[in-house]
Design an enzyme around this catalytic site. Structure first.
Site, PDB file in Angstrom:
ATOM      1  N   ASN A  42     127.755  40.760  54.686  1.00 36.26           N
ATOM      2  CA  ASN A  42     127.378  39.360  54.849  1.00 36.26           C
ATOM      3  C   ASN A  42     126.829  38.740  53.569  1.00 36.26           C
ATOM      4  O   ASN A  42     126.629  37.527  53.516  1.00 36.26           O
ATOM      5  CB  ASN A  42     126.327  39.240  55.972  1.00 36.26           C
ATOM      6  CG  ASN A  42     126.019  37.807  56.323  1.00 36.26           C
ATOM      7  OD1 ASN A  42     126.909  36.995  56.472  1.00 36.26           O
ATOM      8  ND2 ASN A  42     124.738  37.490  56.434  1.00 36.26           N
ATOM      9  N   SER A  97     134.871  33.205  53.924  1.00 34.71           N
ATOM     10  CA  SER A  97     134.630  31.769  53.834  1.00 34.71           C
ATOM     11  C   SER A  97     135.969  31.069  53.972  1.00 34.71           C
ATOM     12  O   SER A  97     137.017  31.650  53.650  1.00 34.71           O
ATOM     13  CB  SER A  97     134.009  31.436  52.473  1.00 34.71           C
ATOM     14  OG  SER A  97     134.020  30.040  52.246  1.00 34.71           O
ATOM     15  N   TYR A 109     134.067  30.457  42.782  1.00 35.86           N
ATOM     16  CA  TYR A 109     133.613  30.930  44.091  1.00 35.86           C
ATOM     17  C   TYR A 109     134.812  31.168  45.006  1.00 35.86           C
ATOM     18  O   TYR A 109     134.910  32.204  45.669  1.00 35.86           O
ATOM     19  CB  TYR A 109     132.663  29.899  44.715  1.00 35.86           C
ATOM     20  CG  TYR A 109     132.232  30.251  46.124  1.00 35.86           C
ATOM     21  CD1 TYR A 109     131.268  31.224  46.347  1.00 35.86           C
ATOM     22  CD2 TYR A 109     132.774  29.600  47.231  1.00 35.86           C
ATOM     23  CE1 TYR A 109     130.854  31.550  47.639  1.00 35.86           C
ATOM     24  CE2 TYR A 109     132.372  29.909  48.521  1.00 35.86           C
ATOM     25  CZ  TYR A 109     131.420  30.882  48.720  1.00 35.86           C
ATOM     26  OH  TYR A 109     131.014  31.203  49.988  1.00 35.86           O
ATOM     27  N   LYS A 113     136.222  34.640  46.964  1.00 33.86           N
ATOM     28  CA  LYS A 113     136.489  34.708  48.399  1.00 33.86           C
ATOM     29  C   LYS A 113     137.976  34.988  48.680  1.00 33.86           C
ATOM     30  O   LYS A 113     138.307  35.628  49.688  1.00 33.86           O
ATOM     31  CB  LYS A 113     136.025  33.428  49.093  1.00 33.86           C
ATOM     32  CG  LYS A 113     134.502  33.295  49.115  1.00 33.86           C
ATOM     33  CD  LYS A 113     133.843  34.488  49.836  1.00 33.86           C
ATOM     34  CE  LYS A 113     132.353  34.381  49.938  1.00 33.86           C
ATOM     35  NZ  LYS A 113     131.758  35.486  50.714  1.00 33.86           N
ATOM     36  N   THR A 146     122.512  27.318  57.310  1.00 28.95           N
ATOM     37  CA  THR A 146     121.680  28.456  56.903  1.00 28.95           C
ATOM     38  C   THR A 146     120.927  28.016  55.652  1.00 28.95           C
ATOM     39  O   THR A 146     120.873  26.824  55.345  1.00 28.95           O
ATOM     40  CB  THR A 146     122.545  29.704  56.601  1.00 28.95           C
ATOM     41  OG1 THR A 146     123.392  29.421  55.467  1.00 28.95           O
ATOM     42  CG2 THR A 146     123.399  30.099  57.806  1.00 28.95           C
TER      43      THR A 146
END
Length: 201
Positions: A42, A97, A109, A113, A146
């Site tokens: 995670n 993601s 990023y 992913k 989050t």
């Protein structure tokens, strides 16, 4: 999910950017609990100043360490422990993601992913070659409320991102994980893409 299911939480401090701390954590798990049956990868990070045209090399390297290398090491160590104990019905989860399936925002990023997406399929193929029944599932959320956006952009901008729409909640992702975990042993739920209904991309 049951809100008050019985169980014991055993926290272990671990900086997943450091391989020795990861392997120490797995050694403690083996010593205290016998080994891993389910691994949920995670950990993930987006450093705001990571643009491909101007980002700093140390930021890119750190994102690779967290988003890619830590996931690969934790997966390897989990498979080792499962195989060692003859566990043939374990489960590996990669919390991916939507950026692992499209490019929006940070290209670096998204690149990390996309690697997770490729590694999920690569792991599935390796497990099939070994005739293993260990399953692997990638869960790719959109915007989840989050600390992620706040950690990346700061309080004001992060909350502005979250306040644009009704976000997913952490429980929505956990429920998807439990669904995949509870699927019949012959059924591998390989990819789950989940986004808020209002999210455009």
């Amino acid at each position: 999910m049951k809100p008050h299911a019985p169980g014991v939480l055993h926290p272990i401090k671990c900086d997943v950017s450091k391989e020795d701390e990861i392997t120490d954590m797995f050694s403690e798990i083996k010593e205290k609990f016998g080994g891993v049956d389910v691994c949920v990868n995670n950990a993930g990070i987006l450093v705001e100043s990571s643009a491909l045209t101007s980002g700093k090399t140390e930021y890119w390297r750190y994102m690779l360490e967290i988003n890619v290398m830590a996931l690969a090491i934790c997966t390897r160590e989990s498979i080792y422990q499962m195989t060692e104990r003859g566990i043939d019905d374990g489960h590996i989860f990669h919390i991916n993601s939507l950026s692992g399936h499209r490019v929006f925002g940070s290209g670096f990023y998204a690149g990390t992913k996309h690697m997770v997406t490729a590694m999920t399929e690569g792991l599935r193929q390796e497990l099939r070659e070994k005739k293993s029944n260990i399953r692997v599932t990638s869960i790719s959320p959109g915007i989840v409320r989050t600390e992620f956006a706040i950690r990346t952009h700061g309080d004001e901008e992060g909350n502005e991102i979250y306040n644009q729409m009704k976000n997913l909640e952490a429980d929505d992702i956990a429920n998807s994980l439990v669904h995949a975990l509870h699927a019949p042993s012959y059924c591998q739920i390989h990819d789950i893409l989940i986004r808020p209904i209002e999210q455009e991309r």
